[in-house]
Motif scaffolding. Sequence first.
Motif, PDB file in Angstrom:
ATOM      1  N   GLY A 176      -5.387  -7.249   4.384  1.00 41.56           N
ATOM      2  CA  GLY A 176      -5.995  -7.406   3.058  1.00 41.56           C
ATOM      3  C   GLY A 176      -6.674  -6.122   2.614  1.00 41.56           C
ATOM      4  N   LEU A 177      -7.391  -5.503   3.545  1.00 41.82           N
ATOM      5  CA  LEU A 177      -8.072  -4.242   3.270  1.00 41.82           C
ATOM      6  C   LEU A 177      -7.040  -3.149   2.984  1.00 41.82           C
ATOM      7  N   ALA A 178      -5.955  -3.172   3.755  1.00 39.09           N
ATOM      8  CA  ALA A 178      -4.919  -2.148   3.588  1.00 39.09           C
ATOM      9  C   ALA A 178      -4.310  -2.201   2.187  1.00 39.09           C
ATOM     10  N   ARG A 179      -4.155  -3.416   1.653  1.00 44.62           N
ATOM     11  CA  ARG A 179      -3.576  -3.554   0.312  1.00 44.62           C
ATOM     12  C   ARG A 179      -4.501  -2.987  -0.757  1.00 44.62           C
ATOM     13  N   MET A 180      -5.820  -3.022  -0.479  1.00 45.52           N
ATOM     14  CA  MET A 180      -6.787  -2.516  -1.450  1.00 45.52           C
ATOM     15  C   MET A 180      -7.086  -1.030  -1.280  1.00 45.52           C
ATOM     16  N   GLN A 181      -6.884  -0.548  -0.077  1.00 44.13           N
ATOM     17  CA  GLN A 181      -7.336   0.806   0.272  1.00 44.13           C
ATOM     18  C   GLN A 181      -6.865   1.897  -0.703  1.00 44.13           C
ATOM     19  N   PRO A 182      -5.577   1.920  -1.096  1.00 41.26           N
ATOM     20  CA  PRO A 182      -5.156   2.989  -2.018  1.00 41.26           C
ATOM     21  C   PRO A 182      -5.918   2.945  -3.345  1.00 41.26           C
ATOM     22  N   TYR A 183      -6.251   1.748  -3.818  1.00 39.73           N
ATOM     23  CA  TYR A 183      -6.983   1.632  -5.083  1.00 39.73           C
ATOM     24  C   TYR A 183      -8.387   2.209  -4.932  1.00 39.73           C
ATOM     25  N   LEU A 184      -9.048   1.802  -3.857  1.00 39.80           N
ATOM     26  CA  LEU A 184     -10.409   2.245  -3.576  1.00 39.80           C
ATOM     27  C   LEU A 184     -10.442   3.771  -3.467  1.00 39.80           C
ATOM     28  N   PHE A 185      -9.548   4.295  -2.654  1.00 40.54           N
ATOM     29  CA  PHE A 185      -9.542   5.729  -2.389  1.00 40.54           C
ATOM     30  C   PHE A 185      -9.223   6.526  -3.650  1.00 40.54           C
ATOM     31  N   SER A 186      -8.198   6.086  -4.385  1.00 39.26           N
ATOM     32  CA  SER A 186      -7.777   6.920  -5.502  1.00 39.26           C
ATOM     33  C   SER A 186      -8.741   6.832  -6.683  1.00 39.26           C
ATOM     34  N   ILE A 187      -9.357   5.675  -6.899  1.00 38.72           N
ATOM     35  CA  ILE A 187     -10.358   5.604  -7.968  1.00 38.72           C
ATOM     36  C   ILE A 187     -11.547   6.496  -7.604  1.00 38.72           C
ATOM     37  N   GLY A 188     -11.958   6.430  -6.342  1.00 44.22           N
ATOM     38  CA  GLY A 188     -13.035   7.302  -5.865  1.00 44.22           C
ATOM     39  C   GLY A 188     -12.697   8.771  -6.059  1.00 44.22           C
ATOM     40  N   MET A 189     -11.497   9.156  -5.649  1.00 43.25           N
ATOM     41  CA  MET A 189     -11.099  10.558  -5.766  1.00 43.25           C
ATOM     42  C   MET A 189     -11.013  10.989  -7.223  1.00 43.25           C
ATOM     43  N   LEU A 190     -10.551  10.076  -8.056  1.00 43.80           N
ATOM     44  CA  LEU A 190     -10.431  10.403  -9.480  1.00 43.80           C
ATOM     45  C   LEU A 190     -11.812  10.705 -10.064  1.00 43.80           C
ATOM     46  N   LEU A 191     -12.797   9.820  -9.754  1.00 41.17           N
ATOM     47  CA  LEU A 191     -14.163  10.044 -10.242  1.00 41.17           C
ATOM     48  C   LEU A 191     -14.723  11.340  -9.662  1.00 41.17           C
ATOM     49  N   LEU A 192     -14.513  11.549  -8.372  1.00 41.13           N
ATOM     50  CA  LEU A 192     -15.033  12.741  -7.707  1.00 41.13           C
ATOM     51  C   LEU A 192     -14.471  14.006  -8.351  1.00 41.13           C
ATOM     52  N   SER A 193     -13.142  14.059  -8.496  1.00 43.82           N
ATOM     53  CA  SER A 193     -12.558  15.313  -8.985  1.00 43.82           C
ATOM     54  C   SER A 193     -12.874  15.531 -10.473  1.00 43.82           C
ATOM     55  N   MET A 194     -12.936  14.440 -11.236  1.00 42.13           N
ATOM     56  CA  MET A 194     -13.309  14.608 -12.644  1.00 42.13           C
ATOM     57  C   MET A 194     -14.772  15.050 -12.754  1.00 42.13           C
ATOM     58  N   GLY A 195     -15.647  14.445 -11.957  1.00 42.79           N
ATOM     59  CA  GLY A 195     -17.061  14.830 -11.960  1.00 42.79           C
ATOM     60  C   GLY A 195     -17.223  16.305 -11.638  1.00 42.79           C
ATOM     61  N   MET A 196     -16.521  16.751 -10.591  1.00 46.54           N
ATOM     62  CA  MET A 196     -16.590  18.165 -10.213  1.00 46.54           C
ATOM     63  C   MET A 196     -16.066  19.058 -11.328  1.00 46.54           C
ATOM     64  N   THR A 197     -14.928  18.663 -11.897  1.00 44.40           N
ATOM     65  CA  THR A 197     -14.308  19.482 -12.940  1.00 44.40           C
ATOM     66  C   THR A 197     -15.249  19.662 -14.121  1.00 44.40           C
ATOM     67  N   PHE A 198     -15.877  18.577 -14.566  1.00 40.66           N
ATOM     68  CA  PHE A 198     -16.762  18.692 -15.719  1.00 40.66           C
ATOM     69  C   PHE A 198     -18.038  19.452 -15.368  1.00 40.66           C
ATOM     70  N   ALA A 199     -18.593  19.206 -14.176  1.00 42.08           N
ATOM     71  CA  ALA A 199     -19.782  19.967 -13.767  1.00 42.08           C
ATOM     72  C   ALA A 199     -19.461  21.455 -13.762  1.00 42.08           C
ATOM     73  N   PRO A 243       0.813  -1.223   0.000  1.00 39.47           N
ATOM     74  CA  PRO A 243       0.000   0.000   0.000  1.00 39.47           C
ATOM     75  C   PRO A 243       0.846   1.272   0.000  1.00 39.47           C
ATOM     76  N   GLY A 244       2.069   1.183   0.507  1.00 38.39           N
ATOM     77  CA  GLY A 244       2.937   2.354   0.465  1.00 38.39           C
ATOM     78  C   GLY A 244       3.299   2.701  -0.969  1.00 38.39           C
ATOM     79  N   PHE A 245       3.549   1.651  -1.764  1.00 37.18           N
ATOM     80  CA  PHE A 245       3.926   1.882  -3.155  1.00 37.18           C
ATOM     81  C   PHE A 245       2.745   2.333  -4.009  1.00 37.18           C
ATOM     82  N   SER A 246       1.603   1.645  -3.875  1.00 36.86           N
ATOM     83  CA  SER A 246       0.465   2.037  -4.722  1.00 36.86           C
ATOM     84  C   SER A 246      -0.003   3.449  -4.358  1.00 36.86           C
ATOM     85  N   SER A 247       0.045   3.791  -3.072  1.00 35.64           N
ATOM     86  CA  SER A 247      -0.307   5.162  -2.673  1.00 35.64           C
ATOM     87  C   SER A 247       0.607   6.164  -3.349  1.00 35.64           C
ATOM     88  N   LEU A 248       1.888   5.847  -3.359  1.00 35.16           N
ATOM     89  CA  LEU A 248       2.862   6.753  -3.971  1.00 35.16           C
ATOM     90  C   LEU A 248       2.537   6.982  -5.448  1.00 35.16           C
TER      91      LEU A 248
END
Lengths: 581, 201
Positions: free
Chosen positions: A420-443, A346-351
């Motif tokens: 197990g959750l920790a290994r997935m957490q960066p993926y979950l968070f960053s995909i969510g943030m990506l959708l959120l920030s793109m949604g906001m940007t286009f709106a 998770p340290g690497f994927s977060s990076l």
Amino acid sequence: MSTAATFPHRVCPATGRVIAAAAEPLIKVNAVVAIVSLLVGAIAALLLVLTRWQAVHLLPAVWYYRILGVHGMNMLIFFIIYFEMAVLWFTSTVLLNARPANPKLGWFSFGLMLSGTLMVEWVQWTGRADVLFTSYPPLKAHPGLYLGVILFAVGALTVTGLFFATLVIAKREKTYEGSVPLVVYGAVTAAIIAVITLLHGAMIYIPTFLWSIGLIKSIDPEIYRMLWWALGHSSQQINVAAMVAVWYMLSGLTIGGVVLNEKVSRSAFVLYVLFISMASAHHLLVDPGFGPAWKIVNTSYFMYMAVLASMIHGFTVPAGMELGMRLRGYTDGLFGWLRRAPWGDPGFSSLVFSVVVFGFVGGITGVTIGTEQINIIAHNTLRIPGHFHATVVSGTAMAFMGATYYLLPLIFRRKVAFWGLARMQPYLFSIGMLLLSMGMTFAGSFGVPRRHWDISFAQAPFDVQFNPAVDIVLAVMGIGGILAVTGALAFIAIAVKSVFFGEAITTWPLGKDIAGIPQGLTTPPVHAANVDELNDALHAESRGIAGATPGTLVLVGIFLLAFVVYYFTNWKLLSFLWKVG
Amino acid sequence: MLTKVHSGLDPVPGVWWKPAHKAEKVWVAIAFAWCMVLFAMMPLWHWKGGQNPSGIRRRVDPVKYYQRSVEFAKQYKIGEDRGIPIVAPPPGAEVYLTGMTFQWFPILQLQAGSTYRLHMSSLDVNHGFSLYPMNVNFQVVPGYDYALQVTPTAAGDFRIICNEFCGIGHHTMVGRVIVVDAAGKTVADNSHAVIRDREAK
Ligand SMILES: [Cu+2]
């Protein structure tokens, strides 16, 4: 280690570094309070996103604006700055094998910050400060809001002073040889920017506090906006500098990333110090108080020299990772180094997500909307939060989360819970943030305003019909927000469980994967035996411009292309408007 | 083992001021050139482009500004919509728009292709001028008069959304701008306004 420390300490089993007994609890409390603030901010975020998603529209108006203020304070100020305080204590002591300067004053400063925090939380939650995060006068809040921020800032300023004092002690007691590591250098940059920022904060919050208790008659709203943003935006530059420092740290810890050239990376940090504070002027690009000359001078090359610094780090960080991997023997093809990186750490994927989302989404949109004229189509629309959720949240917060996965075993001496959750957490968070920030940007590109409770304009005298596409992008934003908050809550659950109920560890066998300990600690990245030979070969003249890091060259080329296309598309969109001048 | 390479976590022994690799130098040069392009675009657009937030800026007493705005509305009033006057200044006129919690005063009727000097200020707190669906945004600050030359390009029925938080009724703060074509015809449905105008007479 080179030195025998003369103060109470322990030696880290993984890195061999000296950890001063007086520094450890200071790192811990700041990190813990940071995570509690993150929890408050994340719950607020969920309520907000479910309100802005017009199809759901959860909160009533009063609570929407109130929670918006709470969210801003907890995320941008409390979570980030407490974590930065932990970073300052960590880099100045652990990375330099030093003891902290005046830990008693350190605790006193922490107390100041905490009392300021509690005061702000109290006035906000009780509805005494419904003026949002920016609190533009003549909107007036309870004096407790301004006083709380002042106490917090004085505390943070003192910790910054102690950070510099610790560096002096380390130098004097010769706890390291040569120059400070690049990561510490980045932290120094963050600390210098913090001083500039917090002094601006004092310049504006002290008179505003006096105004709120009736000692000053009025606050000029435009001067307030100028000085407030010298705090409000520069504080995000502390984050950028701290985040880049954490990038270099995680790169070294996770895959043995190296520094390509100290001169280049350090010069880029110097550019931040020199130019980044002026960049806050870009918040005033369509304000009546300032002329075009002032606007261009204060953004223009001042801002772009800071942009240059970010573009340099945007090359040197991935290039350092690529070279590090190649020196360990992962030399196949252009991207073999990336494919064979520890994606489950998770340290690497977060990076990686921090670098990518910060650069591609946050960086490109930020520079574009920070242009004097393009700001006309972006000012106070959802594009603005779209941008800073990509930078501060996807970039800074993600980097800090990644660092936490390493701090838990290193400083708290606990296994990372829910591995197990920790290994997935960066993926979950960053995909969510990506959708959120793109949604906001286009709106925002469709003209949807930020800080707005009801874009159906139900009670307005005139109807407003947004483009139907707005419903879709707001739904994307909503779903992204839910994912991101889930990711944030997962992170908090992991951190809290690990810190308070985690499995204690003091040492672990190397070379073996252990659940709960990031890979960079169980199998520390080690260079190939013939590292110098490999390095010379990669730097050979015959390799031409591609040099040691051909993969990174391709990546930054794609980045530049995206930047150019997005930038000029915006000029094109601007040219369709009414003539304004 | 002492090697030539080190991570950002290690102290750097000796002199670290060493020449950079060619690829790094090239990237720094490209990035610098791009930053100069970014810089040049702003002055260039003032010279060649048509959308600049320059305008005239001066301090103003909010109450006096509002009085001026009311006088202006009286002078060119042609009708009313929801109790707010519709004001049709002649091309080239000084136009006064006031933001106040929670409305925009007055409703403006402009002519496509004509240029006006649009003054914007606030009677009370910060507001945001956001013309919809054009997506033109400016900050409206109490105590400051922001006067911009504007030229509407085509006829239409526009809205002014407040995009700066100004209090609990912020989301109801919607104003209106009507742009008529060169022949003076409106393209949008302005029936409310017309009916009220007739009733008023
Ligand atoms: Cu308003």
